[in-house]
Design a protein around this motif. Structure first.
Motif, PDB file in Angstrom:
ATOM      1  N   ASP A  23      78.348  98.826   2.914  1.00 18.36           N
ATOM      2  CA  ASP A  23      77.413  98.925   1.796  1.00 18.36           C
ATOM      3  C   ASP A  23      78.013  98.642   0.429  1.00 18.36           C
ATOM      4  O   ASP A  23      77.270  98.514  -0.543  1.00 18.36           O
ATOM      5  N   MET A  24      79.342  98.554   0.307  1.00 18.01           N
ATOM      6  CA  MET A  24      79.959  98.434  -1.013  1.00 18.01           C
ATOM      7  C   MET A  24      80.961  97.278  -1.052  1.00 18.01           C
ATOM      8  O   MET A  24      81.369  96.766  -0.010  1.00 18.01           O
ATOM      9  N   PRO A  25      81.395  96.871  -2.263  1.00 16.55           N
ATOM     10  CA  PRO A  25      82.350  95.762  -2.356  1.00 16.55           C
ATOM     11  C   PRO A  25      83.661  95.985  -1.605  1.00 16.55           C
ATOM     12  O   PRO A  25      84.311  95.008  -1.216  1.00 16.55           O
ATOM     13  N   ASP A  47      81.504 101.293   8.306  1.00 16.39           N
ATOM     14  CA  ASP A  47      81.799 102.146   7.162  1.00 16.39           C
ATOM     15  C   ASP A  47      81.093 103.491   7.388  1.00 16.39           C
ATOM     16  O   ASP A  47      80.193 103.605   8.236  1.00 16.39           O
ATOM     17  N   LEU A  48      81.498 104.513   6.631  1.00 14.33           N
ATOM     18  CA  LEU A  48      80.858 105.825   6.766  1.00 14.33           C
ATOM     19  C   LEU A  48      79.826 106.068   5.665  1.00 14.33           C
ATOM     20  O   LEU A  48      78.634 105.963   5.892  1.00 14.33           O
ATOM     21  N   ASP A  49      80.276 106.378   4.450  1.00 13.67           N
ATOM     22  CA  ASP A  49      79.348 106.732   3.367  1.00 13.67           C
ATOM     23  C   ASP A  49      78.412 105.572   3.042  1.00 13.67           C
ATOM     24  O   ASP A  49      78.847 104.432   2.847  1.00 13.67           O
ATOM     25  N   GLY A  50      77.120 105.860   3.004  1.00 12.44           N
ATOM     26  CA  GLY A  50      76.145 104.839   2.672  1.00 12.44           C
ATOM     27  C   GLY A  50      75.841 103.882   3.801  1.00 12.44           C
ATOM     28  O   GLY A  50      75.036 102.956   3.640  1.00 12.44           O
ATOM     29  N   THR A  51      76.455 104.095   4.964  1.00 11.87           N
ATOM     30  CA  THR A  51      76.298 103.168   6.090  1.00 11.87           C
ATOM     31  C   THR A  51      75.988 103.946   7.365  1.00 11.87           C
ATOM     32  O   THR A  51      74.832 104.086   7.751  1.00 11.87           O
ATOM     33  N   LEU A  52      77.011 104.453   8.038  1.00  8.83           N
ATOM     34  CA  LEU A  52      76.785 105.229   9.260  1.00  8.83           C
ATOM     35  C   LEU A  52      76.185 106.594   8.923  1.00  8.83           C
ATOM     36  O   LEU A  52      75.327 107.104   9.654  1.00  8.83           O
TER      37      LEU A  52
END
Length: 283
Positions: free
Chosen positions: A223-225, A18-23
């Motif tokens: 990071d998200m559902p 994932d991008l936002d909140g992850t990578l």
């Protein structure tokens, strides 16, 4: 599992992030440490796939300078885009009549909703109705009346209500929509409606058939559902410490936060990535 794992998962052929909140860190950059870990993974023959809820136009901008040249899953799986050829390999759009009817039914349960629509294709438009605001500050969102949301094919619709938190609104929308639409909770204020059976899992499965890998070959980070379908499909799922409780509960491992380079922390433990680091250092 809380904290950093001590035993590395088995080596995988594919790293799905994932991008936002992850990578990405909170400032939307990729740290030098994470860049190095991805470089070493590629040197070891691993494939890095970006898997994001953002449309192609965002994904291209955010990955610029990373040396990313392969395909990416965008728009929660509604788009698969090839960076190397600048073309969509897969693009799905909503049935306008269906989504308008289901939005009406959700609003019957919640009261009036604020809406946003992200158009399909590469020339993405971002349209919002009054009261919605802007999910991504870096975009110009055009304020329109509700009928104008549907003036072009739509990849996804976002819904907001001032009296319902995201988890409650997503659960209610999922109850109303059933299998007709996919409901994704992608971040704060980001409850999204997509074509039925559309998810990061379906986008990755499309690429798996194209590139010749399996879910068991894949280590996934999120990071998200909206990352839950990807975790269910992948052989190993790693949630960020800053992630949503539902994803952390489902994960095989919980790493440190995105701002503490949680993706790199796990990749650096993989024997293949360590070997890739040795190869890169010899060049």
């Amino acid at each position: 599992m809380d904290g950093i794992g001590t035993t590395p998962p088995r080596d995988h052929r594919v790293v799905a992030t994932d991008l936002d909140g992850t990578l990405l860190r909170s400032d939307l950059t990729v740290s030098a440490r994470t860049r190095a870990a991805l470089r070493d993974a590629r040197a070891a023959g691993m494939i890095h796939l970006a898997v994001t809820g953002r449309p192609v136009i965002d994904t291209r901008r955010l990955l610029a300078g990373l040396g990313y040249t392969g395909p990416a899953v965008c728009g929660q799986g509604a788009q698969v885009y090839d960076f190397g050829t600048d073309r969509l390999l897969l693009s799905r759009s909503l049935d306008t009549d269906l989504v308008r009817e289901l939005v009406r039914r959700i609003a019957q349960r919640t009261g009036p909703l604020a809406l946003a629509a992200v158009s399909a294709g590469l020339g993405t438009e971002f349209l919002v109705t009054a009261g919605f605001g802007a999910p991504y500050q870096q975009h110009r969102w055009q304020l329109v009346d509700e009928p104008d949301l549907w003036r072009a094919p739509v990849a996804k619709v976002l819904i907001r209500h001032p009296d319902h938190d995201d988890d409650t609104l997503a659960a209610l929308a999922d109850e109303v929509c059933g299998a007709a639409l996919s409901v994704m909770h992608a971040g704060p204020g980001l409850v999204e409606l997509l074509p039925g059976d559309t998810s990061k899992r379906t986008g990755l499965a499309f690429l798996a058939a194209e590139l010749g890998f399996t879910g068991a070959d894949t280590i996934a980070f999120g990071d998200m559902p909206n990352d839950l379908p990807m975790f269910d499909w992948a052989g190993y799922g790693v949630a960020m410490a800053n992630g949503h409780p539902r994803l952390r509960d489902r994960a095989d491992e919980i790493t440190v936060s995105n701002d503490a380079d949680g993706v790199a922390v796990v990749l650096e433990r993989l024997p293949a990535v360590r070997a890739g680091n040795r190869k890169a250092s010899l060049r």
